[in-house]
Design a protein around this motif. Structure first.
Motif, PDB file in Angstrom:
ATOM      1  N   PRO A  17      -6.583  -6.536   6.987  1.00 34.72           N
ATOM      2  CA  PRO A  17      -7.848  -5.872   6.664  1.00 34.72           C
ATOM      3  C   PRO A  17      -7.671  -4.574   5.863  1.00 34.72           C
ATOM      4  CG  PRO A  17      -7.813  -6.572   8.954  1.00 34.72           C
ATOM      5  CD  PRO A  17      -6.441  -6.788   8.419  1.00 34.72           C
ATOM      6  N   PRO A  18      -6.783  -3.650   6.282  1.00 33.58           N
ATOM      7  CA  PRO A  18      -6.634  -2.446   5.461  1.00 33.58           C
ATOM      8  C   PRO A  18      -6.060  -2.728   4.070  1.00 33.58           C
ATOM      9  CG  PRO A  18      -5.100  -2.414   7.317  1.00 33.58           C
ATOM     10  CD  PRO A  18      -6.030  -3.545   7.533  1.00 33.58           C
TER      11      PRO A  18
ATOM     12  N   ASN B  29      -8.956  -3.721   1.927  1.00 30.91           N
ATOM     13  CA  ASN B  29      -9.682  -2.526   1.504  1.00 30.91           C
ATOM     14  C   ASN B  29      -9.016  -1.864   0.324  1.00 30.91           C
ATOM     15  OD1 ASN B  29     -11.966  -2.110   2.934  1.00 30.91           O
ATOM     16  ND2 ASN B  29     -10.906  -1.197   4.695  1.00 30.91           N
TER      17      ASN B  29
ATOM     18  N   GLU C 265     -10.300  -1.022  -3.457  1.00 28.26           N
ATOM     19  CA  GLU C 265     -10.213   0.360  -3.946  1.00 28.26           C
ATOM     20  C   GLU C 265      -9.438   0.421  -5.261  1.00 28.26           C
ATOM     21  OE1 GLU C 265     -11.095   3.540  -3.018  1.00 28.26           O
ATOM     22  OE2 GLU C 265     -12.551   2.477  -1.737  1.00 28.26           O
TER      23      GLU C 265
ATOM     24  N   SER D 155     -12.905  -9.470  -1.507  1.00 29.43           N
ATOM     25  CA  SER D 155     -13.184  -9.236  -0.085  1.00 29.43           C
ATOM     26  C   SER D 155     -13.253 -10.550   0.672  1.00 29.43           C
ATOM     27  CB  SER D 155     -14.512  -8.499   0.092  1.00 29.43           C
ATOM     28  OG  SER D 155     -14.532  -7.332  -0.681  1.00 29.43           O
TER      29      SER D 155
ATOM     30  N   ARG E  38     -10.907 -11.874   3.735  1.00 33.12           N
ATOM     31  CA  ARG E  38     -11.464 -12.262   5.025  1.00 33.12           C
ATOM     32  C   ARG E  38     -11.052 -13.690   5.394  1.00 33.12           C
ATOM     33  NH1 ARG E  38     -17.665 -11.308   5.391  1.00 33.12           N
ATOM     34  NH2 ARG E  38     -17.131  -9.779   3.801  1.00 33.12           N
TER      35      ARG E  38
END
Lengths: 293, 210
Positions: free
Chosen positions: B139-140, B143, B147, B196, B200
């Protein structure tokens, strides 16, 4: 229990062993000799340092003072057990510590294959034998989380045995288990103790197990060995007041026993963990295990 | 006038930088992240300095440094290479912390069991610790990837015609700022959202396995 004449070199010798965690002195000059092939139960109140004894042997902690000798190899303050010492020792943990991302089978074969270079087919064959020995051959392809705590612990025992250690350490192997699952694990350990000439150290709160499986019982308190002796002697005629107090608090936590407060209480008969565990109890355990899967 | 073809062309360059920088970042995240948790100080200290420097300074200035300052010591980089290297190293500082914290979140008992089975440090990390830490990293990392995609707009300032750059030049030549910037945002979103979703998807697949 172990009728082979012991190798003259002791498996392990602790001389004036000290271990502190910061300000907290856990072992305060521990002296202890474990004969080769001996089955030793270490009992004592929590915080007495019994687990630390095992962790030092396994090389999970650094020694703060004194000497430890394993099969004639010495190591001293500031050091951890060297790799070749750790190679001869296996350990079973309170919380099993199985590898959750590997199947039961791979948990057992991984180290022999990767560390010892055993051929995968050979490792698998040995793993299946070990699983059979702990009564879990049908669980080979399961993941640890699909097993009950008792089954996980038996897998963990098989995993440690797969490395064919000379010394096996059991760190409160049944303390994290639901009470009805304890028996199966104790029986596996008893069978192992009776059938092998490995040196085995059990840190345990199961007094019945200690009484009937160990060659020698060691009572530790506050970082030292208070008393050590044959289980019959230590459980029936302990010399030290501290031993008596401890046994009394474990065997009669509510203080219901009659008679003088320092009288020695009996430890449950061997049947409690023996093969003659009431059949209907065993059936219930099996039933439950089946249902859990 | 149709704005989309030039914007798509710009997006292509943005994605190129994202791809290159994420590869650099991923590799360096593991190198620095693992160095941070080794038992050896000689590796931990330099890794910590590296992470703090790249995390604590502006990404834009790092890009300028790679493009304008390195040539002074004889390292001549194309804008693309400078942009990819600078963003990759910048994001690897964050990535290293993700790797470190995910590894440290793995139960200590796993290290102890590995030791008891005579695994070496490297073998324990590879076979036991990282496979379990990956789940937490995903998950990070997802992200950071999004970014990073958005941060590629910074390389427009060393002359790469990526999405933001293309948008700005379209605005300059047509004056249609409302429409063009809206389109630029839409194109960024259209690129980021599938990322994303992809992350997931991987997360779900990993949780299912065990």
């Amino acid at each position: 229990m172990n009728n082979n004449s012991p190798n003259p070199t002791p498996a392990a010798i602790f001389r004036d062993v000290q271990k502190s965690f910061g300000e907290n002195k856990v072992l305060k000059g521990l002296d202890l000799t474990i004969a080769d092939g001996e089955k030793v139960a270490i009992i004592g109140p929590s915080g007495s340092g019994k687990t630390t004894v095992l962790r030092l042997l396994m090389g999970l902690e650094k020694l703060s003072g004194g000497h430890i000798e394993v099969f004639g190899k010495d190591y001293v303050a500031g050091a951890k057990a060297s790799r070749d010492v750790a190679d001869r020792i296996g350990m079973v943990f309170q919380h099993f510590n199985l590898f959750p991302h590997m199947t039961v089978l791979r948990n057992i074969t991984e180290a022999p294959v990767r560390v010892r270079g055993v051929k995968p087919a050979e490792a698998k064959k040995r793993a299946m034998n070990l699983l059979d020995q702990v009564g879990l051959s049908e669980k080979a392809d399961f993941y640890p989380r699909q097993l009950s705590g008792g089954q996980q612990q038996r897998v963990a025992i098989a995993r440690a045995l797969a490395m064919q250690p000379d010394i096996m350490l059991f760190d409160e192997p049944t303390s994290a288990l639901d009470p009805e699952l304890v028996g199966d694990v104790l029986k596996v350990m008893r069978d192992l103790a009776e059938s092998s000439n490995m040196t085995m150290l059990f840190v345990t709160h199961e007094m019945t197990f200690a009484r009937h499986v160990a060659d020698r019982v060691i009572f530790m308190d506050q970082g030292i060995v208070v008393e050590s002796g044959h289980p019959d002697e230590l459980f029936q005629a302990p010399h030290e007041q501290r031993t008596r107090n401890f046994l009394r608090s474990v065997l009669d936590p509510m203080g219901w026993a009659e008679g003088p407060k320092d009288a020695v209480l009996p430890v449950a008969p061997v049947d409690a963990i023996g093969p003659s565990i009431a059949p209907f109890i065993q059936d219930a355990v099996n039933e439950r295990n089946r249902a859990a899967n | 006038m149709n704005f989309l073809p030039p914007l798509i062309q710009g997006l292509y360059n943005s994605l190129l930088v994202t791809l290159g920088a994420s590869a650099v970042a991923l590799a360096l995240s593991f190198v620095a992240g693992l160095a941070l948790i080794t038992p050896w100080r000689v590796l931990r200290v330099p890794a910590r300095i590296y992470v703090e420097i790249f995390r604590g300074t502006s990404a834009l200035v790092q890009i300028f440094y790679f493009f304008y300052v390195l040539p002074l010591i004889g390292i001549e980089l194309t804008p693309m290479t400078a942009g990819i290297m600078a963003l990759g190293m910048c994001f690897s500082a964050y990535g290293a912390e993700v790797v470190r914290s995910s590894i440290q979140a793995v139960d200590k008992g796993q290290w102890e069991a590995s030791h008891a089975l005579s695994f070496s440090w490297g073998m324990a990390v590879r076979r036991v610790i990282i496979p379990q830490a990956l789940r937490r990293m995903l998950p990070p990392f997802g992200n950071l990837l999004v970014e990073l995609l958005k941060a590629t707009s910074l390389v427009s300032l060393i002359g790469i015609t990526e999405l933001a750059f293309t948008g700005s030049s379209l605005v300059r030549s047509t004056g249609e700022n409302v429409l063009v910037y809206l389109l630029v945002m839409a194109v960024y979103f259209a690129a980021a959202y599938p990322l994303s979703l992809l992350v997931r998807h991987f997360e779900r697949r990993m949780t299912k396995a065990w």
